[in-house]
Each structure stands twice: as C-alpha cells, then as structure tokens.
Write a protein that holds these residues in place. Structure first.
Motif, short mmCIF file in Angstrom:
data_model
loop_
_atom_site.label_atom_id
_atom_site.label_comp_id
_atom_site.label_asym_id
_atom_site.label_seq_id
_atom_site.Cartn_x
_atom_site.Cartn_y
_atom_site.Cartn_z
N UNK A 68 -15.40 -53.06 -79.09
CA UNK A 68 -14.61 -51.89 -78.72
C UNK A 68 -15.50 -50.70 -78.40
N UNK A 69 -16.62 -50.56 -79.10
CA UNK A 69 -17.52 -49.43 -78.85
C UNK A 69 -18.20 -49.54 -77.49
N UNK A 70 -18.33 -50.75 -76.96
CA UNK A 70 -18.99 -50.90 -75.66
C UNK A 70 -18.23 -50.21 -74.54
N UNK A 71 -16.94 -50.02 -74.70
CA UNK A 71 -16.19 -49.28 -73.69
C UNK A 71 -16.78 -47.88 -73.51
N UNK A 72 -17.17 -47.26 -74.61
CA UNK A 72 -17.78 -45.94 -74.56
C UNK A 72 -19.26 -46.01 -74.21
N UNK A 73 -19.94 -47.04 -74.76
CA UNK A 73 -21.36 -47.18 -74.46
C UNK A 73 -21.60 -47.25 -72.96
N UNK A 74 -20.79 -48.06 -72.26
CA UNK A 74 -21.00 -48.23 -70.83
C UNK A 74 -20.68 -46.97 -70.05
N UNK A 75 -19.95 -46.03 -70.66
CA UNK A 75 -19.67 -44.76 -70.01
C UNK A 75 -20.77 -43.74 -70.27
N UNK A 76 -21.26 -43.67 -71.51
CA UNK A 76 -22.17 -42.60 -71.91
C UNK A 76 -23.64 -43.03 -71.86
N UNK A 84 -22.58 -56.43 -64.84
CA UNK A 84 -21.51 -55.92 -64.00
C UNK A 84 -20.17 -56.57 -64.36
N UNK A 85 -19.12 -56.16 -63.67
CA UNK A 85 -17.77 -56.62 -64.01
C UNK A 85 -17.60 -58.13 -63.84
N UNK A 86 -18.45 -58.75 -63.02
CA UNK A 86 -18.39 -60.19 -62.82
C UNK A 86 -19.24 -60.95 -63.85
N UNK A 87 -19.95 -60.21 -64.70
CA UNK A 87 -20.77 -60.84 -65.72
C UNK A 87 -22.20 -61.10 -65.30
N UNK A 88 -22.63 -60.55 -64.16
CA UNK A 88 -23.98 -60.78 -63.65
C UNK A 88 -24.91 -59.63 -64.03
N UNK A 89 -26.16 -59.97 -64.30
CA UNK A 89 -27.16 -58.97 -64.69
C UNK A 89 -27.64 -58.21 -63.46
N UNK A 506 -14.21 -55.37 -71.10
CA UNK A 506 -14.72 -54.03 -71.43
C UNK A 506 -14.59 -53.12 -70.21
N UNK A 507 -14.08 -51.92 -70.43
CA UNK A 507 -13.95 -50.98 -69.32
C UNK A 507 -15.31 -50.58 -68.76
N UNK A 508 -15.44 -50.65 -67.45
CA UNK A 508 -16.52 -49.95 -66.73
C UNK A 508 -15.85 -48.72 -66.12
N UNK A 509 -15.72 -47.66 -66.93
CA UNK A 509 -14.90 -46.52 -66.56
C UNK A 509 -15.32 -45.91 -65.23
#
Length: 517
Positions: A68-76, A84-89, A506-509
């Motif tokens: 759940x914290x990764x939603x914020x991590x990926x924003x901040x 990425x959203x497709x799971x690729x590095x 996980x959101x990529x906001x």
C-alpha cells in the motif's frame, strides 16, 4: 454468451437495487469498459482522488516495505530503476547499468541534474546513505529485500557500485523498489518525523497526510522526467468496498478497486466506467506439509485435483480469474508459458485419499474473514466443499487479515491456508524464497528447492525460466502449495479519467490523466 455476461445477468437485480440509490447521486448509470477519458482537452491543472482499500502503517522508504505504501513511494520517490505499468524495468535515477559475469557486482550511472523536492541536488552519497541506512536498521522491513548487499560505494560523482554476497540476476527489479532519500534531511528528521514531511525526487511533492483519512501530493514541476498529468492527487483511504463504489458514483472518488460482484452497478453509467486489468497476483492454497494428514503426499496431491478452479472462478469471481499451476502470474519473471494447470478430477482425488489411508482427521483451512479479498470467505467455503467431496474433513478458521498475516510470518499455520502473492518487484525470486526456499511459508524445507533457488538467482536472464520450470515441476509433484488462479482486478473510474491500471495494482499517479468536463 460468455461466463461474465451470464454472471452479470444473474447479478442484474443486485445492480438494479443499488442503482436506485445511485440515481439520486449520479443520475443514469452506464458502462464503458475502456481506459479512455472520452476524448476532449486534457485537464492538466485539475485534481483527482484515488481510493485505496488500506492505509499504510508508515510511509518511509527506509523503514517500511509495504504494497500500500508503494502507491505513495512511486509518487514522491524514485529508485535507481523503475518498474512500469506493464511490469518491465526502465531507467530511473540511473540511466544505465552493467554487471559482471557472475551478477554479484552491479554498477549504475546516475543521471545529471536531478534535484530533490526541497531544491537540493541528488548526490551519489544520498544513494549510498539510503542503502546503508536500511541495512543498519534492525527494524526496517526493507532490510530483507537488500540483505544480499555486501557493500555499496560511490565510485565517483556519477557512479554507484553494489557488491552482493551472492549472484542475483533480479537486482534491477529490486532496486526499483528502494526510494532514495536526501541524507541531510533524513538525518535531521529521523524515522519519527520524516514520514510526515518526506522529501524525494519523484514526480509529486508531499503536501499533507491526514492519518486515517488521506494523503495529498502536488505536481513537482521541477521533476527530471515526464511531468505528472494531473496537478493534485489525493490518496483516500476507503476500506469498505460499498463506500468505494458509491464514492465513484457520487464523484467524490475518481478511481477505486471494487469487488467484481459490484460491476453491474455501473451498467448504463454516463459518469463512470469499469476498467478490467490482469494483475500479478496469484491465489493459492498453502500447505503445512508437516501437519497431521498433510504429511501424506497422496493427501496433498488429492487436494490439487479436488479443487474445481473453473467453477469457483465462474461462480464466485464472476469470471475474473485465470486458472494456473504456478505461483507467479503471467508477466512476472519466472512465469513459464504452457506450464500445466492441474485438471479437476474428483474421482482421482477420491482414489488418492483412499490410497493414503486417511482416517478422517480434521484439516484446518485458515483464511481472511475480513481485511483480505472480498470473496475470501466464499472461496474458502467452496474449497472446503470440494475437499469434502473428495473425502477430506476440513474445518474453516477465519480471522482478520492482519492476524492471518502474522500467523504466516511466524510459521504457525496449522494445516491449509488461503493466500496470495503479488510481487511488487515483478520477479518470482521473492515468491520462491517465501514459499519454497526457506521462507516463513515454506514447511517442506527441501534442500533441492534451496539449491534451485540459488541457481535461479545466479542464472543468466535467458536461462532463469528453465530453472523456474524445474521449481514449478517440483511443486506440482510434492504439493508444497496449490496454485489456483491469476486474479483480474476490476476498477470503477470517473468517465473523465484516462488510465491503464498497472499489472501490480499500484498507482502510478503521474501517468493518470483526466479530460476537461
């Protein structure tokens, strides 16, 4: 007619009943099963509220490893790489990288001109500090993720090098999950204050955290990469699925994951739509292979063929799932195309139970009665019924998800349990580690699996799949766990939202867009 269409028909009365109240809030309802925002001009100065079912206990990339914290991590924050959203590095703070032949020394080139949100420059020393701080903490839940690091060092002002204790081919995925913090700020604030005023290099800057309510960020216009599409984002903590549904209906929420049985509510909506997205989550039945009747291999093999995966998916999950015989989902490194799924065979299950000499001993099945997936109680009941038809006596034991998670972490499962794994690193390494190679959910403790786990870590990228196939074959034979299905998420979103949900949920906001009304 498809299974989903048939199921939606059976749920039409539910949808109609709920829609009566919805009409008062949002007018006539409809369904657009796409991720488009309906055309029009992009609203780049607007805001969006994204619902989250759970609130993280902490939002500190040094101390907390939490889905759940990764939603914020990926924003901040940013990692050296990004998933990425497709799971690729993809490149993150690092523009390029190399490893030695044995994959235990990794060198990253850090991009120029990156600034933290407080205006200070990112330095290689901040990267070294972040990793060393995690490794030095006895209480950081991120520590286990990088425990293989022997040394991290600044080669020069633009290069950082990691020396690992053992070969680790999945290192690029792992560093994507470690957000870099500014040494000066973290040292001044410490783990007590930093989560409430975090500073990172990500596409959004922190605004406010109202504990128990929401977490707000605003676009970082000095971001080194692509600018966020929406200016202001609020992550709203909404635990009740009904509240998430009505929130999207009323317009107080712009996106929310919802149970599949709530999908018909949005049939006919002009203001909201349904988005379906495959996930990296696999549901399985975990097995304590040392407990009572489960010590017998034939009993465990009976369980694998007694469960009617397709029936449960069709009747309880509304068709939102794909049967599988491996505990990683398609799209995750380690997934083997064409690997067989056990076929439902009740007669074979009965024969195996008879051959085992099973004497009617009670087998517990632990599951999350609340706090897990909304369908967990029904799924657990269906599994118990299937096993009962095969001649096994199953006792259902429900508990809060948090309590069940503690039971799993402490290696205290009494029989079977309903679980799921969704590796945020998009790599099967952690799944094998936890379930089959000495982790807290591994009861077999097989030396063969411990060896295979190290082999997949050391294997070249084009050879890892071969090792994973051997691992799944071992599990299919020995039944340390029973993979069931890959889940598909269903989301409700405002019709103006332009969004393709990430495979890890996980959101990529920064990638969520909105069209002007």
């Amino acid at each position: 007619m498809s299974t989903k269409t048939q199921r939606r028909g059976r749920l039409a009365l539910l949808g109609a009943a709920l829609a009566v109240g919805s009409l008062l809030l949002a007018g006539c309802m409809g369904n657009a099963a796409t991720n488009g925002g309906g055309g029009g001009t992009a609203d780049t100065e607007g805001a969006a509220t994204l619902a989250m079912p759970t609130e993280p206990a902490n939002i500190d990339p040094i101390m907390m490893r939490s889905l759940s914290a990764w939603n914020m991590y990926y924003a901040v924050f940013d990692g050296l790489t990004r998933i990425d959203a497709k799971g690729e590095v993809q490149p993150g703070l690092a523009t390029e990288w190399t490893s030695n032949d044995t994959q235990d020394v990794w060198t990253f080139t850090i991009r120029d001109g990156v600034k933290f949100q407080d205006g200070s420059d990112l330095k290689v020393s901040d990267i070294v500090y972040t990793y060393e701080k995690i490794l030095a903490s006895d209480t950081s839940t991120n520590r286990v993720a990088i425990a293989m690091v022997d040394k991290v060092e600044a080669v020069d002002d633009h290069t950082v090098r990691f020396t690992l204790k053992n070969p680790f081919s999945a290192w690029l995925s792992q560093v994507a999950t470690i957000g870099i913090v500014p040494e000066k700020v973290y040292e001044a604030e410490g783990p007590e204050k930093f989560p409430n005023a975090p500073v990172g290099t990500g596409p959004y800057s922190f605004v406010e955290w109202k504990h128990g309510v929401d977490y707000k960020v605003t676009r970082n216009d000095d971001y080194w990469g692509d600018k966020a599409k929406i200016k202001d984002i609020t992550f709203a903590f909404v635990g009740a699925s009904d509240s998430r549904v009505t929130g999207v209906e009323s317009g107080s929420l712009d996106t929310a994951i919802i149970p599949s049985n709530q999908v018909p509510v949005f049939d006919g909506s002009a203001n909201a739509k349904i988005i379906e997205a495959p996930t990296n989550q696999v549901t399985f039945v975990g097995v304590n292979t040392t407990a009572g009747a489960l010590k017998d291999l034939k009993v465990r093999q009976a369980i694998a063929v007694a469960i009617d995966r397709k029936s449960i998916i069709d009747n309880l999950l509304d068709g939102y799932g794909t049967p599988t015989g491996q505990t990683v989902a398609k799209g995750v490194t380690g997934y083997v195309d064409g690997f067989p799924t056990p076929k439902h065979d009740l007669e074979a299950a009965k024969e195996l139970v008879a051959e085992s000499g099973y004497n009617g001993e009670e087998i517990t099945l632990q599951y999350a009665s609340t706090g897990g997936l909304p369908t967990d109680p029904e799924v657990a009941q269906a599994i118990a019924a299937d096993l009962g038809k095969a001649g096994l006596k199953v006792k259902l034991v429900g508990s809060e998800q948090s309590s069940l998670s503690l039971t799993l972490a402490n290696h205290q499962v009494t029989g079977l349990y309903l679980g799921y794994w969704s590796p945020s690193s998009m790599d099967g390494d952690v799944v094998v580690s936890q379930l089959l190679a000495g982790g807290p959910e591994d009861y077999a403790r097989s030396p063969e699996m411990a060896k295979a786990y190290l082999e997949q870590q050391a294997a070249a990228p084009d050879k890892r799949t071969d090792v994973f196939e051997q691992i799944w074959e071992w599990n299919a034979t020995n039944v340390s766990n029973v993979p069931l299905w890959q889940n598909t998420n269903t989301y409700a979103a405002a019709s103006t939202i332009d969004w393709a949900p990430a495979v890890d949920g996980i959101y990529r906001a920064a990638e969520i867009g909105r069209t002007a009304k």
